[in-house]
Motif scaffolding. Sequence first.
Motif, short mmCIF file in Angstrom:
data_model
loop_
_atom_site.label_atom_id
_atom_site.label_comp_id
_atom_site.label_asym_id
_atom_site.label_seq_id
_atom_site.Cartn_x
_atom_site.Cartn_y
_atom_site.Cartn_z
N GLY A 106 0.77 -1.23 0.00
CA GLY A 106 0.00 0.00 0.00
C GLY A 106 0.80 1.28 0.00
O GLY A 106 0.25 2.36 0.25
N GLY A 107 2.10 1.20 -0.29
CA GLY A 107 2.91 2.41 -0.32
C GLY A 107 2.64 3.25 -1.55
O GLY A 107 2.14 2.76 -2.56
N LYS A 108 2.98 4.54 -1.47
CA LYS A 108 2.82 5.41 -2.62
C LYS A 108 3.83 5.06 -3.70
O LYS A 108 4.85 4.44 -3.44
CB LYS A 108 2.98 6.87 -2.20
N GLU A 109 3.54 5.49 -4.91
CA GLU A 109 4.45 5.23 -6.02
C GLU A 109 5.79 5.93 -5.76
O GLU A 109 5.83 7.08 -5.35
CB GLU A 109 3.83 5.74 -7.31
N VAL A 110 6.85 5.23 -6.01
CA VAL A 110 8.17 5.80 -5.76
C VAL A 110 8.42 6.96 -6.72
O VAL A 110 7.92 6.97 -7.85
CB VAL A 110 9.28 4.74 -5.91
N PRO A 111 9.16 7.98 -6.28
CA PRO A 111 9.33 9.18 -7.11
C PRO A 111 10.37 9.00 -8.20
O PRO A 111 11.18 8.08 -8.19
CB PRO A 111 9.80 10.22 -6.08
N SER A 112 10.35 9.91 -9.14
CA SER A 112 11.40 9.98 -10.15
C SER A 112 12.64 10.60 -9.50
O SER A 112 12.53 11.34 -8.52
CB SER A 112 10.94 10.85 -11.33
N PRO A 113 13.85 10.28 -9.99
CA PRO A 113 14.13 9.47 -11.20
C PRO A 113 14.20 7.97 -10.94
O PRO A 113 14.49 7.21 -11.85
CB PRO A 113 15.49 10.01 -11.63
N TYR A 114 13.97 7.55 -9.67
CA TYR A 114 14.06 6.12 -9.35
C TYR A 114 13.04 5.31 -10.15
O TYR A 114 13.37 4.26 -10.71
CB TYR A 114 13.84 5.93 -7.85
N LEU A 115 11.81 5.83 -10.25
CA LEU A 115 10.78 5.11 -10.98
C LEU A 115 11.13 5.03 -12.47
O LEU A 115 10.92 4.00 -13.12
CB LEU A 115 9.44 5.80 -10.78
#
Length: 346
Positions: A292-301
């Motif tokens: 249930g975590g939020k989407e990981v941020p850029s630039p990692y995503l």
Amino acid sequence: SCAGGRYSARGSSNCSACVGGTYSNAGAAACAACSSGTFAGAAATTCTKCEAGLHQPAEGSASCLNCSEGTHAPSAGSSTCEPCGEGYFAPHPGMYACLKCSTEKGASYDSVEGSAECDRCVADTYWDEGGGGGGCIDKPEGVVVDEPGTTLEKMKLKPGYFRFSAMSTEVYQCHHYWNCKGGKIRSNSTAIDSLCRKGSRGPLCSICADNYYMSDFSGCQSCGIGNAWLGPLVFVVILLLCAAVAFCYQEKLKDLYNRFEHKLMELSQKATIAFVTMQILIILNTTHKSVGGKEVPSPYLDFLALTGFTTLDVVSLVPFDCMYETSFDHFHALLLESLVPLVLLV
């Protein structure tokens, strides 16, 4: 002859007073009725216009009427009252001007035509009855803001968002965007039936129904051959083609290996390190999303998306939900993503 406000019929020697709603000039043989928008008392010599805020639609009236709430009469002598325009209201009877909602109540308030109060909100707010008397509150993120007059029960969500009931003020972003179709919660339906696309269910539409599997790119999809197994079949075909090419050119491949064995061993070690590192990263990302975590941020995503082909993410490649009789959960996904790379390395 009779004085003004009185009359004497032909053949009569007596003068009688005009009744209310009529008038006469001196020497009149009869009294005339007042026109609409005017009134007169008994023995009147002329009719008087109704004051602003009052009206009289009938002829021959002895008094004027107040304009009702939500209407006004801007000038004297009105036969009818005009409804207040949108954004205006008249809270009391007998008003000659309507009040502006944004001035009297605040910039968030609005009204429909003919309103006695500001009971509608502008497009970026909604009406909430809570707090005694109700009021306009800013719409939370995820709610459509192009519709004025929204109430809490009729809030319309954007795709990718969810709330648990029509009376809920909290709006949540869905973990699987495509499963949440947005819209309004129907009065004869539940939040899940109204907001979740076909094949998805549960809180935030995060669970796939029977005979559906979760796709990272398009949400819950049917377990049909065209949807579920296209990716795995393509992968197997490519693997078989590579094996066939290797078999046909095995002698040449052996010769190349013997000539560049040292360099190939060095390259193999580096590739193994990169492979293991990417497996660790993909497991971290999968674990983060699954709980249930939020989407990981850029630039990692963006990096994971660019190098995703190296991870051998079997969970996203193979529709295990279509193979399991029970639900394929986070534990199963973590187990597979941990063991498959180890088996390949061995």
